[in-house]
Design a protein around this motif. Sequence first.
Motif, short mmCIF file in Angstrom:
data_model
loop_
_atom_site.label_atom_id
_atom_site.label_comp_id
_atom_site.label_asym_id
_atom_site.label_seq_id
_atom_site.Cartn_x
_atom_site.Cartn_y
_atom_site.Cartn_z
N ASP A 127 49.73 79.43 33.00
CA ASP A 127 49.45 80.75 32.42
C ASP A 127 49.88 81.82 33.42
OD1 ASP A 127 48.61 82.90 31.01
OD2 ASP A 127 46.46 82.43 31.07
N ARG A 141 49.86 84.95 32.94
CA ARG A 141 49.11 86.19 32.78
C ARG A 141 47.74 86.15 33.44
NH1 ARG A 141 49.50 86.69 26.35
NH2 ARG A 141 49.02 84.46 26.63
N SER A 142 47.34 85.00 33.95
CA SER A 142 46.03 84.88 34.56
C SER A 142 46.10 85.18 36.06
CB SER A 142 45.47 83.48 34.34
OG SER A 142 46.30 82.51 34.97
N ARG A 143 44.95 85.42 36.65
CA ARG A 143 44.88 85.66 38.09
C ARG A 143 45.01 84.35 38.86
NH1 ARG A 143 42.89 90.57 39.92
NH2 ARG A 143 42.29 92.04 38.28
N VAL A 144 45.67 84.41 40.02
CA VAL A 144 45.85 83.23 40.86
C VAL A 144 45.43 83.59 42.28
CG1 VAL A 144 47.72 82.30 39.45
CG2 VAL A 144 48.25 83.87 41.34
#
Length: 284
Positions: free
Chosen positions: A229, A231-234
């Motif tokens: 994903d 679009r998610s934070r990492v």
Amino acid sequence: MTNKDDSEPQADAREQQRHAVTPALDLIVDEHEEEVSEGGQTVRRKGVYLLPNLFTTGALFAGFYAVVSAMRGDFESAAVAIFFALIFDGLDGRIARMTNTSSKFGAEYDSLSDMVSFGVAPALVMFSWALGELGKFGWSAAFVYVACAALRLARFNTQIDTADKNYFTGLPSPAAAAVIASTMWVCWDIGWVGEQLPTEIAYLVAVMTAVLGLLMMANFPYYSFKGVDFRSRVPFVVIILVVLIISLVILNPPTILLMAFLAYAVSGPIMQLQRWRKAKTPAA
């Protein structure tokens, strides 16, 4: 002085005459219609989505340009063009899903583009570079690759609704094309082109081309990376790793890319061997 009321009928007559000479556009190019599901109901919509199909067209053009470059003897540009096709092909599907512009037309267009860019183009490029001097053995190896690419795409299209989204069955054709392109790119840097290409290397490349084709048809699992994903934070360290990987690729693009895609091509058989070993191991 011309009366305005008299000029309007004359303009209408000229417009009718123009339409009589020039056929309507829909008589030349039929409007595309397809059935889509909206709110649980099946409706018909006209037209196609522009944005994802632009990227698909870019991938198709890159594959075509790779063939043209190989015909001119510019094998470095041919290899780079195949990698551009791989980038465009990776973007069109993700953009279609992110913008909710997926369609049956886009899926079919993408499949045909993949056949050209990752099936026909790599085989012709490889044939122009190394396999042409091997006679029947060379073009047979190239044909095995093309045929397996076509069969894999046909199988993928028929199993797309039932297959595991996290894994591909068989080596994806873009990855197989990337192995071919990076191999040719490395040899180009070394100077193995034309008469400078050793015969042993040409035969080795022919075997590799056929094996890549067979890997596309093999029942080996390959990670699809569709679960990532973007679009998610990492964690922050992920960005640092991305920067390091980009820096590593910049140091020697053909060699690093060849090692990366070769590792991916080998990962399928290794993963399948691990599954067979687990299946044979009795439960404790």
